[in-house]
Design a protein around this motif. Structure first.
Motif, PDB file in Angstrom:
ATOM      1  N   PRO B 321      -8.063   6.987   8.695  1.00 38.69           N
ATOM      2  CA  PRO B 321      -6.933   6.207   9.227  1.00 38.69           C
ATOM      3  C   PRO B 321      -5.971   5.780   8.111  1.00 38.69           C
ATOM      4  O   PRO B 321      -6.365   5.608   6.956  1.00 38.69           O
ATOM      5  N   ALA B 322      -4.715   5.584   8.494  1.00 37.39           N
ATOM      6  CA  ALA B 322      -3.643   5.277   7.556  1.00 37.39           C
ATOM      7  C   ALA B 322      -3.997   4.121   6.630  1.00 37.39           C
ATOM      8  O   ALA B 322      -3.710   4.169   5.426  1.00 37.39           O
ATOM      9  N   LYS B 323      -4.625   3.107   7.166  1.00 36.50           N
ATOM     10  CA  LYS B 323      -4.858   1.910   6.354  1.00 36.50           C
ATOM     11  C   LYS B 323      -5.810   2.168   5.180  1.00 36.50           C
ATOM     12  O   LYS B 323      -5.797   1.418   4.212  1.00 36.50           O
ATOM     13  N   PHE B 324      -6.613   3.221   5.260  1.00 35.52           N
ATOM     14  CA  PHE B 324      -7.546   3.518   4.161  1.00 35.52           C
ATOM     15  C   PHE B 324      -6.987   4.537   3.165  1.00 35.52           C
ATOM     16  O   PHE B 324      -7.632   4.867   2.169  1.00 35.52           O
ATOM     17  N   GLY B 346       0.787   7.182  11.385  1.00 35.27           N
ATOM     18  CA  GLY B 346       0.813   5.731  11.206  1.00 35.27           C
ATOM     19  C   GLY B 346       1.642   5.328   9.998  1.00 35.27           C
ATOM     20  O   GLY B 346       1.479   4.231   9.465  1.00 35.27           O
ATOM     21  N   ASN B 352       6.040   2.293   9.848  1.00 31.80           N
ATOM     22  CA  ASN B 352       5.362   1.825   8.630  1.00 31.80           C
ATOM     23  C   ASN B 352       5.988   2.497   7.395  1.00 31.80           C
ATOM     24  O   ASN B 352       5.371   3.309   6.721  1.00 31.80           O
ATOM     25  N   GLY B 355       4.298   1.435   4.001  1.00 32.35           N
ATOM     26  CA  GLY B 355       3.040   2.130   3.742  1.00 32.35           C
ATOM     27  C   GLY B 355       3.295   3.529   3.195  1.00 32.35           C
ATOM     28  O   GLY B 355       2.587   4.013   2.301  1.00 32.35           O
ATOM     29  N   GLU B 358       4.443   3.397  -0.382  1.00 33.34           N
ATOM     30  CA  GLU B 358       3.310   3.106  -1.268  1.00 33.34           C
ATOM     31  C   GLU B 358       2.560   4.389  -1.630  1.00 33.34           C
ATOM     32  O   GLU B 358       2.286   4.651  -2.810  1.00 33.34           O
TER      33      GLU B 358
END
Lengths: 705, 705
Positions: B321-324, B346, B352, B355, B358
Motif C-alpha cells: 500500500p501507498a503508505k508503506f 494512492g 496525494n 506523497g 516524497e
C-alpha cells in the motif's frame, strides 16, 4: 415567366449556350433577384431621378457608339454620392466626351448602382447528372475557390433549407458578423437562394447559373454579375407509381411460388446452388425447377419451360448463361411473373450494353421487375427465402441490406454470420438495369419486418427518386448509405464557377444529408451501423453522459463524442452530487463520470441506474475496465440487467459501451450486444461512432426537436 | 542582442507585461524583421530623403504635442508616391498645422512607409506549457480567425521548416498566387518566420509575439503591427544524459534480479500475482520475495527487507500500500536498485500530491528510476519478464507498447492476445512521476528486440524532450502515438491572437507530425498500426497499385487510398498492357486493376507477381472476392507463397489485402497476417489505413526521397 421563356427560346433559336448580361439581368428581374439598378439618362435631371430611384452611390458612364474607350475619354465617373454630384457629373461627362470627340453620336449616360459593400458570396445552380438541378452557395473569393467551402441542395429549396445553407459552410460565422463585420441580412440572402432554385426548376433549359459575386449586407443581397448557361431541356425521368412498385415488390419479397430457370441437379452449377438454398433455407412456397432436360430435380417436378408450370409464378430466378436469357425472360413475362432475379453476368458490366437493353425492354413490356443482372440474388428471412447461389443465411432480424457489388454482398454475408447480425433482407442490385434503391426503399418503408436499411451504392440512376423515397423512409427508420467512389471527382466540363465546384462527392454528401440519410464513411462502418442501429433505442435529447471505470477510456471516449458530433451533457449540481454519492472521493464527477478502476459491481450499478433514471440524461456511454473486483461477465450481466429493469420502468435510452481488458471482454461485449447494449472490446471509437449514427438519424427524423 | 536585452529588462523592471509599439519595432529591427520604415523630418528635403530611403509610397503625419487630432488639423497625408509629392506634402502639412493652431510647437513630420499590399498573414509565437516556445503561421483575416487555418512548429525553426509551414495551411495555394493574385516572396516570408523563432529562442522572457498583420508580397514581408508580451524566464527542464538514462533503463528491462516488495503466498493479493507472473512467465534471473512475515514464498527464499538480499538487485517491484512505500523505497535506493516499479495507487491520482513528491525525491536522491506510480507493471518478452499483476503474455515480437492509463494497458493486453500480436514490451507509465516516454524511447531506440513503438499518452511532461527522442527513433523505427484528450481545448488565457489560436491539440498535432510520429486517430487504430507496421516492409516509393477481384472493393479501396494520403499509380502503357494480358477482356486495367470476380487462382498469381516484380510499383493493395473458383484459403496460401517467392528474389514491398466473403475469409486473413501480408475481412478501410501509416513513417524517416 412568359418573358423569361421568350428570352430563353430566342437564345436557343440563335444556337447560343449562354445568355447575354442584359438577358441575365432581365431574367433575374423577373424572378425578383436584385441586380445593380441602372438606367439610361439623356439629361442631367433624368440622371438624378434614375439615381434616386436605384439608390446612391452610382456610377455614370457615357453611352456612345463612337467612344470605345470610355475611361480614356473621361466618360466614367465612379461613386457619386448625392443628387448634386450626379447632376454635375452628367454635365462633366458630356463635356469630356465632346472634348474627346466633337463628332461622336451620344446616346446618353448610363446611371448604374454602385455595389460592392458587405459580404461577397456566390450563389449558383448546376444540372447534376444524378440529381438534376442543384443549388450551390458559398462565400466568395479564397473561401470558395481555394478551400471549396460550398454547400449544395436539390432545387427548388424552401426558405428554411436556404437559411440552412447559410449555416452549412465552414465559414458560416462570417455572415453572422464574425471579426466585427456587419452581419448579412440572412433572410434576404436566403430568399435570393430560394429564387434561384425556383428559376432553374421552372426553366429546365437553364443548365447553369452563376451569381458571382453577390454582395450581401445588412440591407439585402444584390447579384453584381449574372451568368446563365442554357441547353436542351433534360429528358424526364420515368417513375412508376408507388402502388405499382409496391405491388410487384411485395410479390417479389413474399412470393407464393418461385421458378428456377436453369435449375440443376449437378453440384457446382449455379442452378443447383439456388435450388439447394431455396429448399434448405426453408422456403414454404412452391418451388418450380425449370430445365428442358429434366423431369425432376432434388425431389421436385421439373418443367421444360416456365410456361408449363401450372398456376401463377411470382418470381423467376435466372440461372442460365446470358445468351439464353432473352427468350426465357420473354416466356416468364408471358407467364406474368412479378420479378425476374437476373443472376447471370455478361451484360453491361462486360460491355454487352445491347443485350442488357434488350432484356430491360422485354421486362418492361411485360411489367416484370428485374433485379440485376449480374447479382448473387436476394435473401428475405421472414419468408425463409434464400434465392441466391451463396450459402443460406437464417439469423432473422430487422435490418435490410443491399449492395451494388457482389463482393460487398459477400462481405455483408460473412460479417452478418460472424456477428450473428439479425437481418430481414440482403439484396444484390448489380447492374441496376431495372430495380434500384428507390424501389427497394419503397418496399422496406412499409415492411414491418425491417426496422433499418443499409445500402452500398456506387451511383444512383435517379437521384431525385432516391431522395424522395429516403425522406419518406427516414421518418420511421434509419437509412444508412455507403456511397463508394467518394473521391473520384467527376471530370465535369465546367462552364461556370459553380460547375467547377460541383465535384460529385460534395454534391452527394450534402444531398444525402439533406435527405436524412446516415452516410457511413467506410464498409466496416456501414456494417457496424447496420448491426447496431436497430438494437439501440432512439434518443430523446442531446445530453450524453460518460460513466467510466478507466479514466483513460473516459478521455478517449470524450474525444470520440466530439468527433461523432455528440454533446457531453453539462451536468447540473444536484445530479453531480447524486453521482458523487456513489463514487470514491478521488473519483471525478462532472462528465465523464470517472468511478475509478477498483470499484465493485455496485458502483457501476448505482451510477448506471442513476444515469438511466434521471430524465435529463438522454444517452449513456460506458467505459469498462477489467478488474478482479468486477470481472467482464459480471459487468456485462449487471449492465444487461440494469438496462432491462430500467427499460421496464419506461427509462428507454441508448446505451453503448467500450470494454478495455483481457480477452474475456470479447464474450462480455457479445453478451451485451445480445441484450441491447452496443458494446465493443479494444475500441473507444466504435461504440461512440455508432451512437453518433443513431443520433444523426434521430435528428433527421425530427425526434430531437 | 544587447539592445534587445536592455529593452526587455527595462520593461520587466517597470513591472510591465507588454512592450510598447516602438520597443516592439526596435526588437524587430535588431532581428532583421522588417517593419514599416519611418523617420522624423524637420525639413522638406529631409522628408524626401527619408521617403527615398524607406521606399515610396509614404504617409506623412504632423508631430506636435499640441495637436491631438492630426487628421482634423489637416496633419495627415496618405499615399504620396513621388519625391515631388512628398516635398509638397511636407509644406502643405506644416501650413495646415499652422492654420489650425498658430501657436503649436511642431517637432516635425513623421514619414512612414505605406504598407498593405500583397497577402495579409499572421506570424506569432507562444510559450506552450508542454513544448515551450512555439511558432505560429497563418493567413490573416477570416482564414485564421474563423477557420483556424494555422500551423505550429517548435521554435527555433530552420529555413526549410519555415518554408514547410507556408505549405502546411489549407489555403497554401493563396500564397502561391491562386486566383490571379501576386505570389508572395516565399523565401522572405520564411526568413521572417525563422527570425521570430530565433528571437523567442534567444529571449526566453518573451512570452508571446504577434506580428499581425504581416504584409507579404513579391518583394518581401513587412510586419505592420508588432505586439510582444513578456514575463518571467521559464524554468529550465532538467534532463538526464542519454547514457545515464540508457544505463538504468537497460538494467530495468534486462535485470539480473528482481525483488518483489510485498511478495505474498496468498491468492488474490497483488504481491502474489506479481510473484506468480514472474515465475510462470519464465523469467531466468533471480527473484527475491520481500516480506517481513515469511521465510519462503512459492518455493523461493523470502527476505524481511531488500537490504537483507545477498548481492545486487536491479529491479524492485512494489506491491504494498501507498503508505508503506516511502521507507521501502528508501531501502531499495540504499540497496542500489536501478528501477522501482511502483504499482501502488494512492498518489497524485487520488490527490496525494505530497506523497508522490516524497517518493520522487527519494528515488532521485538514490538515482533510482521509478516507473509509475499507479501502474499495472511492465512486460519485456525477450527476457520472459512479466513484472505485472495482470496475466502473463508470451507472444514474442517486435513492437513495444506503452500506456499512461491502466485501462488502456489492459486493452493492449487483450488485443495482443486475441490477435496473437508479437510484442517486445508492454509498459504502464501511470502517473509518470519519474520515467516517462522520453526515457522509454531512449531505451527502445537501441533495443534490437524492438522494431516499432506505440504509445498511448494523455500529456507529455517534457514535450521538447519527447520530440528530440522521437526524432532520433523515427529515423530507424516507427513511433505510433495515440494522443488522448485531443478535443479538450486548453483553457488558455490568451493575451494575443496567436495565443488564442494555440489550442492544445493543433499544437500537439503539428509538432508530433514535425517529429515524424505516426499519430493514430483512435485506440483501435493504434493497436492495428502496432500489430501491422512491424510486419510490413518499408515502401521505396509512392506508387500504390490496387489489384482486385471485386470491382466494388476496388472503388472502396480507391476511396481509402485517397483518405490515407496515398497515391494511386498512374500506370504506364507497357505495364497496362502487361496486366491486360492476364485479365479477361471485360476486366479493367488502369488502377485499380479489376481482374473480375470469376477468375481462377492463376489470375491472382500472375497479376500479383507482376505487381511485385515491376520495380516501378512500390506497394500493392489486394481486393479479394470469395468465389468457388478461388476459395479464401486458396487465395491466402497462393498470395503468401507468391509474396515469399518474390521477396526471396529481392522484390520486397508492402502488401495489404481486403477480403470480402463468407466467414472463411477470417481464417484466410489470419493466415496472410502470419505470412507478412496485412489482411482484414469485411473492411476496405483498415488495410489501406495501415499502409498509409507505414507510408507516413517511411516519409518521416526519409526513405521516400
Amino acid at each position: 415567366m412568359g418573358a423569361v421563356r421568350e428570352v430563353i427560346e430566342k437564345a436557343l433559336a440563335e444556337g447560343r449556350t449562354a445568355l447575354t448580361a442584359p438577358e441575365g439581368r432581365q431574367i433575374c428581374e423577373e424572378y425578383g433577384i436584385a441586380t445593380p439598378g441602372e438606367g439610361l439618362a439623356t439629361s442631367a435631371d433624368e440622371a438624378v431621378s434614375i439615381a434616386e430611384r436605384i439608390g446612391l452611390p452610382v456610377v455614370l458612364k457615357i453611352v456612345s457608339p463612337d467612344i470605345l474607350h470610355k475611361t480614356d475619354a473621361g466618360g466614367v465617373l465612379v461613386g457619386l454620392k448625392s443628387a448634386e454630384e450626379v447632376r454635375a457629373g452628367y454635365d462633366t461627362i458630356l463635356a469630356n466626351a465632346r472634348a474627346h470627340n466633337a463628332d461622336a453620336a451620344i446616346d446618353g449616360v448610363q446611371v448604374q448602382q454602385l455595389v460592392g459593400g458587405g459580404h461577397e458570396v456566390i450563389v449558383g445552380a448546376v444540372t447534376d447528372p444524378t440529381f438534376g438541378k442543384v443549388i450551390a452557395f458559398g462565400l466568395g473569393g479564397v473561401l470558395v475557390e481555394v478551400l471549396k467551402d460550398v454547400t449544395f441542395r436539390l432545387a427548388p429549396v424552401s426558405g428554411e433549407d436556404a437559411l440552412g445553407m447559410l449555416d452549412d459552410i465552414r465559414a458560416a460565422e462570417v455572415l453572422r458578423g464574425a471579426r466585427g463585420a456587419e452581419p448579412a441580412n440572412r433572410e434576404a440572402l436566403a430568399e435570393l437562394i430560394e429564387r434561384v432554385g425556383r428559376l432553374v426548376s421552372d426553366v429546365p433549359e437553364i443548365v447553369e447559373v452563376d451569381l458571382n459575386p453577390v454582395f450581401a449586407d445588412a440591407n439585402g443581397a444584390v447579384a453584381a454579375d449574372v451568368r446563365i448557361l442554357i441547353g436542351d431541356r433534360p429528358a424526364e425521368v420515368a417513375r412508376l407509381p408507388r402502388e405499382e412498385i409496391l405491388r410487384q415488390m411485395t410479390r417479389i419479397f413474399k412470393p407464393r411460388s418461385v421458378a428456377v430457370i436453369g435449375a440443376s441437379a449437378e453440384t457446382g452449377k449455379i442452378g443447383n446452388s439456388v435450388m439447394r438454398n431455396l429448399i434448405n433455407g426453408g422456403y414454404q412456397g412452391q418451388i418450380f425447377p425449370i430445365n428442358p432436360k429434366a423431369d425432376e430435380i432434388m425431389g421436385l417436378a421439373a418443367y421444360k419451360s416456365i410456361s408449363d408450370v401450372p398456376g401463377d409464378v411470382d418470381v423467376a430466378v435466372f440461372a442460365i448463361p446470358a445468351k439464353f436469357v432473352a427468350p426465357a425472360l420473354e416466356e416468364a413475362g408471358r407467364k406474368g411473373v412479378a420479378g425476374a432475379i437476373m443472376i447471370p453476368s455478361g451484360f453491361a458490366e462486360t460491355g454487352n450494353v445491347e443485350g442488357q437493353k434488350e432484356i430491360v425492354e422485354i421486362a418492361r413490356r411485360h411489367g416484370v421487375r428485374m433485379l440485376g443482372p449480374n447479382i448473387y440474388g436476394y435473401y428475405y428471412t421472414p419468408e425463409n427465402l434464400c434465392a441466391t447461389f451463396c450459402t443460406p443465411y437464417d439469423v432473422k432480424g430487422s435490418v435490410a441490406l443491399t449492395s451494388q457489388s457482389g463482393g460487398i454482398g459477400m462481405a455483408i454475408l460473412g460479417f452478418s454470420r460472424t456477428t450473428k447480425m439479425g437481418v430481414s433482407a440482403i439484396v444484390g442490385v448489380g447492374n441496376k438495369a431495372d430495380v434500384d434503391e428507390d424501389d427497394l426503399l419503397t418496399f422496406f418503408e412499409q415492411d414491418d419486418n425491417t426496422k433499418a436499411v443499409a445500402m452500398h451504392l456506387e451511383d444512383l440512376k435517379d437521384g431525385r427518386g432516391f431522395v424522395e423515397a429516403a425522406r419518406r423512409v427516414v421518418r420511421q427508420k434509419p437509412v444508412i448509405v455507403l456511397k463508394a467512389g467518394r473521391t473520384a471527382m467527376g471530370a465535369r466540363a465546367a462552364g461556370s464557377h459553380t460547375g467547377a465546384l460541383a465535384g460529385d462527392d460534395k454534391v452527394y454528401d450534402d444531398i444525402l444529408r439533406q435527405a436524412g440519410v446516415v452516410r457511413a464513411p467506410g464498409l466496416n462502418d456501414m456494417l457496424e451501423y447496420a448491426r447496431a442501429l436497430p438494437i439501440l433505442p432512439a434518443p430523446q435529447g442531446e445530453n450524453v453522459v460518460i460513466i467510466t471505470g478507466a479514466g483513460g477510456s473516459g478521455v478517449l471516449l470524450s474525444d470520440a463524442i466530439v468527433d461523432a458530433g455528440l454533446t457531453l451533457m453539462d451536468i447540473p449540481p444536484d445530479l453531480d452530487a447524486a453521482f458523487r454519492a456513489y463514487i470514491p472521493p478521488f473519483g471525478a464527477a462532472g462528465n465523464p463520470i470517472d468511478i475509478t478502476g477498483g470499484e465493485p459491481p455496485s458502483t457501476y450499478e448505482n451510477t448506471v441506474r442513476l444515469g438511466l433514471a434521471d430524465e435529463r440524461i438522454h444517452a449513456l456511454v460506458l467505459g469498462y475496465w477489467h478488474t478482479i473486483v468486477t470481472p467482464p461477465m459480471v459487468f456485462a450481466e449487471l449492465i444487461a440487467r440494469v438496462v432491462a429493469e430500467e427499460r421496464a420502468k419506461g427509462n428507454v435510452k441508448p446505451v453503448v459501451a467500450s470494454l478495455a481488458g483481457d480477452t474475456e471482454v470479447e464474450e462480455a461485449s457479445e453478451y451485451l450486444f445480445e441484450h441491447g447494449v452496443v458494446a465493443y472490446p479494444y475500441t473507444t471509437e466504435k461504440p461512440v461512432a455508432v451512437l453518433g449514427a443513431k443520433y444523426r438519424w434521430a435528428r433527421a427524423a425530427g425526434l430531437l426537436r
